[in-house]
Design a protein around this motif. Sequence first.
Motif, short mmCIF file in Angstrom:
data_model
loop_
_atom_site.label_atom_id
_atom_site.label_comp_id
_atom_site.label_asym_id
_atom_site.label_seq_id
_atom_site.Cartn_x
_atom_site.Cartn_y
_atom_site.Cartn_z
N ALA A 1 -111.69 -41.06 4.60
CA ALA A 1 -111.43 -40.25 3.42
C ALA A 1 -112.11 -40.93 2.24
O ALA A 1 -111.94 -42.13 2.03
N VAL B 1 -112.67 -41.97 -1.52
CA VAL B 1 -111.90 -42.14 -2.75
C VAL B 1 -112.80 -42.80 -3.78
O VAL B 1 -113.86 -43.33 -3.46
N LYS C 1 -104.45 -33.62 -7.52
CA LYS C 1 -103.76 -34.52 -6.59
C LYS C 1 -102.36 -34.80 -7.10
O LYS C 1 -102.17 -35.16 -8.27
N GLU D 1 -112.86 -35.65 -3.80
CA GLU D 1 -111.93 -36.78 -3.64
C GLU D 1 -110.96 -36.50 -2.49
O GLU D 1 -110.36 -35.42 -2.41
N TYR D 2 -110.83 -37.45 -1.57
CA TYR D 2 -109.99 -37.35 -0.37
C TYR D 2 -110.53 -36.35 0.66
O TYR D 2 -109.80 -35.95 1.56
N GLU E 1 -109.85 -45.26 4.44
CA GLU E 1 -110.52 -44.79 3.23
C GLU E 1 -111.77 -45.61 2.98
O GLU E 1 -111.83 -46.80 3.31
N ARG F 1 -109.74 -32.12 4.62
CA ARG F 1 -109.13 -32.88 3.53
C ARG F 1 -107.98 -33.71 4.08
O ARG F 1 -107.32 -33.32 5.04
N MET F 2 -107.77 -34.83 3.47
CA MET F 2 -106.67 -35.69 3.88
C MET F 2 -105.37 -34.88 3.81
O MET F 2 -105.06 -34.26 2.79
#
Length: 738
Positions: A428, A430, A446, A510-511, A540, A566-567
């Motif tokens: 993932a 970040v 988020k 992001e993620y 990550e 996506r996470m």
Amino acid sequence: NSLTTGAISRVLAMTARHWVLRLVLLAVGIWLPFLLNGCSDETSLDETTTASPSPSPSPENVAPTPSPSPPASPSPVPPEYVTVPRSKETDAQFLIKASFGPTRSSMTEMQQQPSYKAWIQSQMAAPATSHRAYYRARANPRVDMDVQVGRPRKRCALGSRFQGFAIDAADKKQNITVRNMKVFVAGEFRTDIDPAFAGNMLSAPAGSCSNIAPRSWADAGTTCEDRSDALHWSWFCPSDWFVNGKFCRQSCWDKGVGYDGDDCSTISWASMDFEGYICDLTESIGGHVTLSTESTCDKSYIGMRNPATWLADASQSTETTLPFDTLKPGVLLLAEARTLCNLASFIKTGGRFYRHQPRLELVENTLESPKAGVAEMCPTVMRTFLNKDSCKLQASCAPLQMQRNVPLELSTSTLQKFFTAGLKYVYAVVGLRTTSSPCGTLARWKRLDCSTESCVVTAGVSSDDAEAISTALDSQDGWLRDVQASCSNVPAHAVVQHGSDYFQHAHLHEYNVYDFTEWVQQHPGGESQITKWASSGSAEISFPSHHSMERWDAGSTHEFLEYVGRMGDVIGLHDLPAELQTQSVAAAFSSEGLSSYHETCGSPGEASNDPTLGNKLGFYYDFFGKTDDRLHDERFESPHWQSLDQRLNKMNVWFNVVLDAPDQLRQRTAWALSQIFVIGQFEDNQYCELWVNYYDIFVRNAFGNFRDVLREVTYNPLMGNYLTYEGNKAFDVSNTYP
């Protein structure tokens, strides 16, 4: 007799109104000639005969005569066919009945045939023209992520598309920011601005034009500016009334419907400090772009020219000598496929800059050529009576047990398992940064963990903006939410409160979870920069803070990454990228056992798309996307985008195929069959491929076995939806017949 019979039949038929009566009259018309056949063949109704009188014999000389036997009924005489000499007129009449009408080419072909029988035989031997294949070839929608039916065409693949203008049709209604000599659309960098104009292939602004209102408006005290938010300018500006009077030249220009030869631009891109919205545009270098400060695009218009893509720092692009073909002015297609290449999002070729525009790649997976299991794509068509004779066993791609939708949550333990079980580097991402406001565009939020993160609402966010964001967040669940909020002034990375939770704006990627395995070999800093995260047990990978974000947004990294999800998302094993569908990974996530081979099967008409044909037809590529933009792309190549209603997709396919296909007799027969096996009318664009696939049943079987037609129609999902199965209940349950 024949004249009498024909007259009676015609009169009776003319007076008949009910279909049962017509059937009776038809039977009478057939049998009446035989009923009236007692008339002598030697005597007609309009003939008379005369005989000389003979002396009557005396009664005593008359011998008794036997009763005459009834005359034998004559055998029916077969009709005599008259052979009419062939001519252009008779050939045309024949083609009217056997095809969708004669054309010059079909008439020439007919004249080359020795007989109509020979033409019919040649038509029956001609390959079938598939409506589904025609449709798929012309579907080249914009996509920037893997979807259910395929994935974006890679930059180094044949037909990869690059465009030289900064703003395209997909940008309509999107946020645009012009600042510090740079243009951003929806937060994405598009071009630098050359203050000398040449880099963007533009000229200096010509200055404002007159804006004189028609006399009727002036008499009413109304100006062009007063009416600019209410008029349908596309109707008025091209009209003779406006053109002859040169009315509202500036307003017409600002709305993108200026007069021929006019350039009423009053400001250059170089002098702009602007944030607003793209209301309309023309996809060409120098084409018109209408901007507005209002998201509704109903007033405050600014007319500009579409700048060519230009980079002040050429090192941010890849200069290449690879061959390209021109699809249309300003759009290039890669003419040769390369296994590995270093093409970035921006390239420079022939002295000009171009930006990569991802388009969907549809692979060929036909009955004749089932798609082999390769890294780029995995076929998922199951074995049926249609394809069972051409299915093949493959030793790659998706094992049998991975065809099943086993739920898989993208969590830390899951990503670690990809490494421990299959030596796959799945992370993932970040640490991605953004400077774009989350307002008016798709943005990621988020949910914060207040036990480890600061949950302080960003100062300066108005209550209206906070409410707009909260309303948008309500539309989704989960800790990551991709929404479009109708806010106006919210900074990047802002924190807002939503109920009892706090959400922070983040970079749109992001993620996101990617497979970095291929990037391990390509990373310029060495393998360890990618492998060290998995080796330490991390799920990550952190984007370095000292790297410019353009390195992520516009670099070549994505060429070597495979998007997974996506996470926190839950996906199926069969949704994984092909590179992750290995035996070891399957064994780690599935308890159904191992299989060293899997079966690939084709599908009728599942042809690949052709980038050289452009995006001509609407194509639903993701039935479960969260927004319409993720479902389909209705920005068609000119001139189709100006007039084609997406609801006319199947009609457009049908007309283009049947009027031009070489197998005219087959197409005419298929049309007749389709009038028998009807499935109702589907206007929605999403049904187009389903419909053309159904219609192809009759194309394939036009000269085949009628039982095959019945079987395919019975098992087709559209017929199941229309009449056969869906919602059907047995008599024992519903007390009604199915």
